[in-house]
Design an enzyme around this catalytic site. Sequence first.
Site, short mmCIF file in Angstrom:
data_model
loop_
_atom_site.label_atom_id
_atom_site.label_comp_id
_atom_site.label_asym_id
_atom_site.label_seq_id
_atom_site.Cartn_x
_atom_site.Cartn_y
_atom_site.Cartn_z
N THR A 39 -6.63 -2.50 24.09
CA THR A 39 -7.19 -3.81 23.75
C THR A 39 -6.61 -4.89 24.67
O THR A 39 -7.34 -5.79 25.11
CB THR A 39 -6.88 -4.15 22.28
OG1 THR A 39 -7.37 -3.09 21.46
CG2 THR A 39 -7.53 -5.45 21.86
N HIS A 42 -8.54 -4.79 27.80
CA HIS A 42 -9.83 -5.49 27.66
C HIS A 42 -9.65 -6.99 27.80
O HIS A 42 -10.42 -7.67 28.46
CB HIS A 42 -10.46 -5.18 26.29
CG HIS A 42 -11.20 -3.89 26.24
ND1 HIS A 42 -12.38 -3.68 26.91
CD2 HIS A 42 -10.92 -2.73 25.61
CE1 HIS A 42 -12.79 -2.45 26.68
NE2 HIS A 42 -11.92 -1.85 25.90
ZN ZN Z 1 -2.87 -1.84 20.21
#
Ligand code: ZN
Length: 330
Positions: A39, A42
Amino acid sequence: MTAARYLGNHAFALEDAPVPQPAAGEVRLRVAWCGICGTDMHIFHGKMDARVKPPQIIGHEMSGIVDAVGPGVTGWSPGDHVTVRPLDSCGVCAACRAGHSHVCMRLKFVGIDSPGAFQGLWCVQARLLHRLPADLPLDLAALIEPLAVACHDVRRSRLAAGEKAVVLGGGPIGILVALVARAAGAQVRISEIDAGRRAFATALGLEVLGADTAAEVEAWTDGAGADVVFECTAAAPCAALMTQLARVRGRIVLVGIFTQPVQIDLFRVFWRELELLGARVYEAADFEQAIALAPSLPLDRLVSGRFALTEIGGAFAAAPTGMKTLVACS
Ligand SMILES: [Zn+2]
Ligand SMILES: [Zn+2]
């Protein structure tokens, strides 16, 4: 103290920030290590700027030491080793009231929706802390958060000792799911196409399937299919494949985050009475299980790079090439 602020578009700025004071209900942590998660990548690539609102301090896979406690905080003292379960739930929505606060309908993820751990000193709500044993190395403790994801995935699957589990995907989460499933007494095989990741899984003593996963699972299970399939790739071909691998009344746990609709063989779900189980983040019990399991797992082998906070740009550049990249934050 030093803080690394994500500015958007692959850029961080280091700043010298004043020592933050913990508010009521908060503790101030000296952040030891913070890992880089998918994440975070990202975010780094600018795909979540609308949510992250740069300039923002991100980071949520952390370990640290209590440095000061704010008003009204009990049970924590300076020197305690801790990690943070980075879920800020509302407590009043239907999901929270039903006891599922980790999938709160207004969930705020700490380190994405609020400031995170890529800083030397970090004030967080004391109710999000989990105590670490003092003899658990703090670098490895930064892997408790992704390990808690794996514990949650395995718990959702109701995996029993002796059952056969297939893990689709040999990235960091797939590897951790395989290790937790193995620790639960299951027989585990990983399906992964990347040669480097295949070699890494093999070196950990995990069994890796070859190019024809469906045929190999069929042979391995005498044609019955696996008891549990963990989908950890978020790749459309694996969504198509996963229903082929599960036995009658088998369980499929959806771990990978599919951001687009994909094709799933729902006839197969009907015909075999399969269960499709969503699994998102973790609950407090998963963190406690991860902390208990950590000393028995080869977490040190997953650490592929260590960087100083002042090298955070280099850490993010290196992260995609390894398993788990850690940043020393203080
Ligand atoms: Zn994480
Ligand atoms: Zn809620």
